[in-house]
Design a protein around this motif. Structure first.
Motif, mmCIF file in Angstrom:
data_model
loop_
_atom_site.group_PDB
_atom_site.id
_atom_site.type_symbol
_atom_site.label_atom_id
_atom_site.label_comp_id
_atom_site.label_asym_id
_atom_site.label_seq_id
_atom_site.Cartn_x
_atom_site.Cartn_y
_atom_site.Cartn_z
ATOM 1 N N PRO A 1 -9.210 -5.906 5.859
ATOM 2 C CA PRO A 1 -9.925 -6.045 4.580
ATOM 3 C C PRO A 1 -9.833 -7.477 4.062
ATOM 4 C CG PRO A 1 -7.746 -5.165 4.187
ATOM 5 C CD PRO A 1 -7.854 -5.368 5.674
ATOM 6 N N PRO B 1 -4.873 -3.192 0.413
ATOM 7 C CA PRO B 1 -6.284 -2.869 0.183
ATOM 8 C C PRO B 1 -6.465 -1.799 -0.882
ATOM 9 C CG PRO B 1 -5.510 -1.725 2.126
ATOM 10 C CD PRO B 1 -4.337 -2.536 1.620
ATOM 11 N N ASP C 1 0.884 -1.163 0.000
ATOM 12 C CA ASP C 1 0.000 0.000 0.000
ATOM 13 C C ASP C 1 0.920 1.211 0.000
ATOM 14 O OD1 ASP C 1 -1.672 2.117 0.466
ATOM 15 O OD2 ASP C 1 -2.617 1.278 2.247
ATOM 16 N N ALA D 1 -2.679 -2.690 6.891
ATOM 17 C CA ALA D 1 -4.035 -2.536 6.362
ATOM 18 C C ALA D 1 -5.085 -2.469 7.466
ATOM 19 C CB ALA D 1 -4.355 -3.691 5.415
ATOM 20 N N HIS E 1 -5.294 -9.887 -6.946
ATOM 21 C CA HIS E 1 -5.132 -9.227 -5.657
ATOM 22 C C HIS E 1 -4.701 -10.229 -4.585
ATOM 23 C CE1 HIS E 1 -6.462 -5.194 -6.552
ATOM 24 N NE2 HIS E 1 -7.549 -5.642 -7.166
ATOM 25 N N TYR F 1 -13.736 -3.622 3.378
ATOM 26 C CA TYR F 1 -13.721 -3.625 4.842
ATOM 27 C C TYR F 1 -15.162 -3.764 5.344
ATOM 28 C CZ TYR F 1 -8.907 -1.736 5.152
ATOM 29 O OH TYR F 1 -7.553 -1.534 5.077
ATOM 30 N N VAL G 1 -5.350 -7.670 0.662
ATOM 31 C CA VAL G 1 -4.176 -6.924 1.117
ATOM 32 C C VAL G 1 -3.100 -7.013 0.044
ATOM 33 C CG1 VAL G 1 -2.310 -6.865 2.827
ATOM 34 C CG2 VAL G 1 -4.680 -7.262 3.573
ATOM 35 N N SER H 1 -10.043 -12.733 6.884
ATOM 36 C CA SER H 1 -9.116 -12.007 7.753
ATOM 37 C C SER H 1 -8.437 -12.907 8.776
ATOM 38 C CB SER H 1 -9.837 -10.856 8.462
ATOM 39 O OG SER H 1 -11.094 -11.253 8.962
ATOM 40 N N ALA I 1 -13.525 -7.528 6.527
ATOM 41 C CA ALA I 1 -13.420 -8.787 5.801
ATOM 42 C C ALA I 1 -14.366 -9.843 6.363
ATOM 43 C CB ALA I 1 -11.980 -9.306 5.887
#
Length: 915
Positions: free
Chosen positions: A526, A531, A199, A518, A485, A537, A529, A544, A539
């Protein structure tokens, strides 16, 4: 006696790393010994400021003296404070439990990176007036998120002057999203798609390169001291749609001269920037490269950059060092078949599904446009079937400059494909060479597995290809469509399998940090990751759970408590979030996916999402209570144990009905049992004792009678079903399920020609959710290691290792080995109707727990021709390093020390041991 010195010295899990920014890095090594039952009674580590000092046996930075603990799996540096850019050399010697001392190991090294943010003199730079292009964006959970706005690639250059003869030169570089660095016209290093994904608002990673040889290789630099640094920046995921903006880069070069002085060369507003031959680029889009626009020598001394503009300084996160295996071109493969379609398009079949791109050599007229498409499937007419790509265009375009021959491969994109097509417009070209470049994070393969069941071997090979295809500095879900992702569900379900097969220690250390970054203030995480979309959000609790699950598996495989301690507070905050969003300790509202992708469906059919969500709430609270105990956090341990007990009671009150766990019914006459609903509580021993037999019977009824030895589970139940059947005495049933060649099953994919695992149990070749290269169902491979081959971790860090060959009908042999943190653990067994041979290897300092199955009541067990067990054996004095612990059910249990052992079972006669 002389014992071997330590080998495989590592710092932060890496071999001789550069750019270490951990102030107290962890050091580890592996021991070997020719004598059984050897262990470490002493170790000494010296850490020195020069190679000569280390070679002299003097640790001027740190000398541990003799340490009497077993510290080989992770000794934290505790010497003189280290400083940025420092070169450090270290070596180890050890003493065994017989009092023998080894010689010193070979000298290993590591170099520090930036330990203080203010030591960065460089600025982030970009091009102020970037050209932009629009490409199709992502459809996520059925919602189109809009087109992507990407920048054309940015070319950057700067000429510098060296003042004196150079001793050492390091380049610290980061480019968001991706970058490629060159010095004097030559690419630096062999990394691709670098730096690793994060991120970028929270964390940017930099790579460290040794460039002294590239400076020395240039005649111009040797003669005048002049050298040029070039950098190309690509989009990656650093795009406006995710809130980041245009690509940007930062470079700081440290030169240490022979006289001991230093000089830094940095990015700033004096750098020149331009667009160039590499134009549009994007992960999903592909690339467009116009070779006619190449400026030959643009990154060499003396190039004319008068038409280039000055760079613009911009902001970004302070960079941290990238201490994970980089992405590289790991293999190059050639097509196994090619076909020319009626329109002149050539289609290449590379024989396996993979992630990467093509490298082509062509000859043609200037201005000819070469187009490369990628796909996992073909239509019946031989043309590419790009349906699994969804909105990802997955197209690379190269415009010829007219030279002969011309080579092309992309820089800042990758594709999931088995097939690729090449076409040209407006005129034809001559294709001189085509190869597939297999690209992934270059993790070391540490596990091997094979058995006499050819189908399981093919499934294992598919898991390996699928896992590597989805290691792109984060664990991705797929590699072909407009997604790719870091879905946390896929990540944690495949974690154990990946650790059996690859050295994932550094990779998951980085990814756990990504997860922690995150986390929101309320403790939520979320589904994905990093995110990037910011939409997912909180998760699903089954997703998660990756935070705690991966940390726990990391501890099991690598025995390192620091990662648990580092993340404990954040993990506790997450569990508190679940508690706060529960109703009577049942999770009613957070679940979204549940037992995703069961046969015949995408959403869970029979398993209530509330059940899987609450089960993972219990799973995570239970694991975290154990972690608290490991970390000696007694208050939190007690609190979490009480919470776990409460969740367990609430789970049973809510979901246990008439002796089985709640399933969704489809009609009044529907009485079928639910596999996932019943197996999950069995796995964690949540079922009240009076109901265990009935719940197990209902599970067996579904597997055997209702589904004819097939599973009816989505990704969550699939992770645990074979283990539950095995643990409750039905390993043969589990083996039949794993070996099915018909739908639904892993063997069905093989029979349909799959070379990686699918996202769905079904073979779907049209539109919809139908990735042909997913890893979330790869959890079966961990069961292959633990049960089919029979090797498992019993105590964290492989301190105690299980060796348990199975007795499956029709399975006559299996072999597995794992290069653990302590050394090689291996098991090789073969059986025929008259005998069984079991060979094991136990690393130094580890203990083997060996279970030898007996086929007959009069079987005798020997080890290296010495009888250890038999119905008429008396005076059973144990061999040195081998202890017989008696018969348990159909197996005989032995305990061994380190070393290699050869067990042999056969029909016995009346024999007496007289040791």
């Amino acid at each position: 006696m002389t014992i071997p010195p330590p080998i495989k010295l590592r710092c932060e899990y890496l071999e001789n790393p550069l750019g270490v920014d951990v102030r107290r890095p962890r050091l580890s090594w592996v021991l070997t010994h020719p004598v059984r039952s050897s262990s470490s009674s002493a170790a000494r580590v010296i850490v020195a400021s020069s190679r000569q000092t280390a070679d002299d046996g003097f640790g001027d930075l740190w000398d541990t003296g003799l340490i009497t603990e077993d510290v080989s799996c992770g000794l934290e540096y505790s010497g003189v404070s280290l400083h940025s850019f420092q070169q450090i050399f270290w070596r180890v010697q050890w003493g065994d439990n017989a009092g023998n001392m080894s010689s010193w190991s070979e000298i290993a090294s590591f170099e520090m990176g930036f330990l203080e943010d203010d030591q960065w003199q460089a600025s982030w730079i970009t091009k102020a007036d970037c050209r932009e292009h629009t490409s199709p964006g992502t459809t996520l959970l059925g919602e189109y998120l809009g087109d992507y706005i990407n920048a054309h690639a940015i070319y950057c250059r700067r000429e510098f002057m060296l003042a004196k003869p150079v001793k050492r030169a390091r380049a610290f570089v980061s480019g968001l999203g991706f970058c490629e660095l060159s010095v004097n016209g030559q690419k630096v290093g062999d990394r691709v798609l670098d730096p690793a994904q994060t991120d970028y608002s929270r964390l940017a990673l930099y790579s460290t390169y040794d460039i002294v040889d590239q400076l020395a290789a240039s005649a111009e630099t040797r003669r005048t001291g002049r050298f040029v640094v070039g950098m190309i920046l690509g989009n990656g995921r650093h795009i406006r749609n995710y809130g980041y903006g245009h690509p940007r880069g930062i470079v700081q070069i440290l030169v240490e001269y022979i006289d001991g002085s230093n000089q830094h060369f940095v990015t700033d507003g004096s750098w020149k920037v331009s667009h160039g031959a590499l134009q549009q680029n994007g992960l999903y889009f592909g690339e467009r490269y116009d070779a006619r626009l190449e400026e030959h020598g643009w990154d060499e001394v003396g190039a004319d950059d008068s038409s280039w503009s000055n760079a613009t300084e911009v902001s970004a996160a302070h960079p941290a060092s990238q201490l994970i295996p980089p992405i590289r071109v790991a293999r190059r493969i050639t097509p196994v078949h090619q076909t020319v379609l009626p329109d002149g398009t050539t289609v290449f079949d590379f024989g396996e599904n993979c992630a990467g791109w093509l490298r082509v050599c062509v000859k043609g007229e200037r201005g000819t446009e070469l187009t490369i498409h990628h796909a996992e499937l073909l239509h019946d007419d031989g043309a590419l079937n790009t349906s699994p790509n969804q909105a990802a265009e997955a197209t690379d375009v190269y415009i010829l400059k007219g030279d002969s021959p011309e080579w092309y491969e992309p820089r800042f994109t990758y594709h999931g494909f088995r097939y690729a097509s090449i076409s040209a417009s407006p005129v034809g070209i001559k294709i001189l060479s085509v190869e597939g470049c297999v690209v992934h994070s270059d993790v070391e393969q540490v596990g091997t597995l094979t058995c006499s069941n050819a189908l399981l071997n093919r499934i294992h090979a598919n898991v390996l290809r699928g896992q590597l295809s989805n290691l792109m500095s984060i664990p991705t879900d797929c590699c072909q469509r407009d997604e790719r992702h870091g879905w946390l569900g896929d990540a944690h379900l495949a974690a154990e399998e990946s650790m059996f097969n690859f050295n994932m220690a550094a990779f998951y250390t980085k990814f756990l940090k990504d997860i922690a970054l995150a986390q929101r203030m309320d403790g939520s995480l979320p589904d994905v990751v990093p995110p990037y979309t910011g939409r997912l959000y909180p998760a699903d609790p089954a997703w998660s759970s990756a935070f705690i699950s991966i940390a726990w598996e990391h501890y099991q495989f690598y025995g390192e408590k620091r990662i648990l301690d580092h993340h404990f507070d954040a993990m506790k905050k997450y569990v508190d979030f679940l508690k706060a969003h529960s109703t009577g300790l049942v999770i009613e509202t957070l679940g979204k996916y549940g037992d995703w992708c069961p046969p015949g469906s995408i959403a869970p059919k029979r398993t209530p999402v509330e059940l899987t969500s609450t089960w993972y709430f219990y799973h995570d609270a239970l694991l975290l209570s154990r972690i608290a105990g490991i970390l000696c956090r007694s208050r939190e341990q007690q609190e979490l144990e009480e919470l776990s007990a409460g969740i367990k009671d609430a789970f049973n009150r809510r979901f246990l009905r008439d002796g089985e766990y709640l399933v969704n019914r489809f009609a009044p006459v529907d009485r079928a049992a639910g596999q996932t609903s019943n197996l999950l509580p069995l796995h964690l021993k949540m079922v009240p004792e009076d109901f265990t037999a009935h719940v197990l019977d209902r599970l067996l009824q579904s597997v055997i009678a209702d589904q004819d030895f097939h599973l009816d589970t989505g990704i969550l139940g699939t992770k645990y079903i074979l283990d539950v059947l095995t643990d409750y005495g039905h390993a043969e049933t589990a083996y039949k399920v794993a070996s099915q060649r018909t739908y639904p099953g892993w063997g069905y994919m093989v029979e349909e020609g799959a070379t990686t695992l699918w996202e769905r149990w079904e073979k779907i070749t049209g539109g919809g959710m139908n990735s042909q290269n997913h890893i979330m169902l790869g959890s079966v491979d961990a069961w292959f290691y633990r049960v089919v081959a029979g090797i498992s971790v019993i105590e964290p860090g492989w301190k105690r290792i299980g060796y348990a060959p199975p007795a499956f009908a029709g399975l006559t042999s299996a072999s597995a080995s794992v290069e653990t943190v302590r050394g090689v653990a291996a098991l090789n067994w073969k059986r025929d109707p008259d005998e069984m041979v079991v060979d094991i290897t136990v690393p130094v300092g580890s203990q083997g727990i060996v279970r030898i199955p007996l086929d007959r009541v009069d079987d005798v067990v020997e080890e290296s021709d010495t009888i250890l067990w038999g119905p008429d054996v008396t005076s059973a004095v144990p061999l040195p390093a081998v202890t017989c612990n008696g018969k348990q059910g159909p197996t005989v249990l032995f305990t061994t020390g380190s070393g290699s052992y050869h067990f042999h079972t056969h029909r016995g006669s009346h024999q007496v041991r007289t040791d």
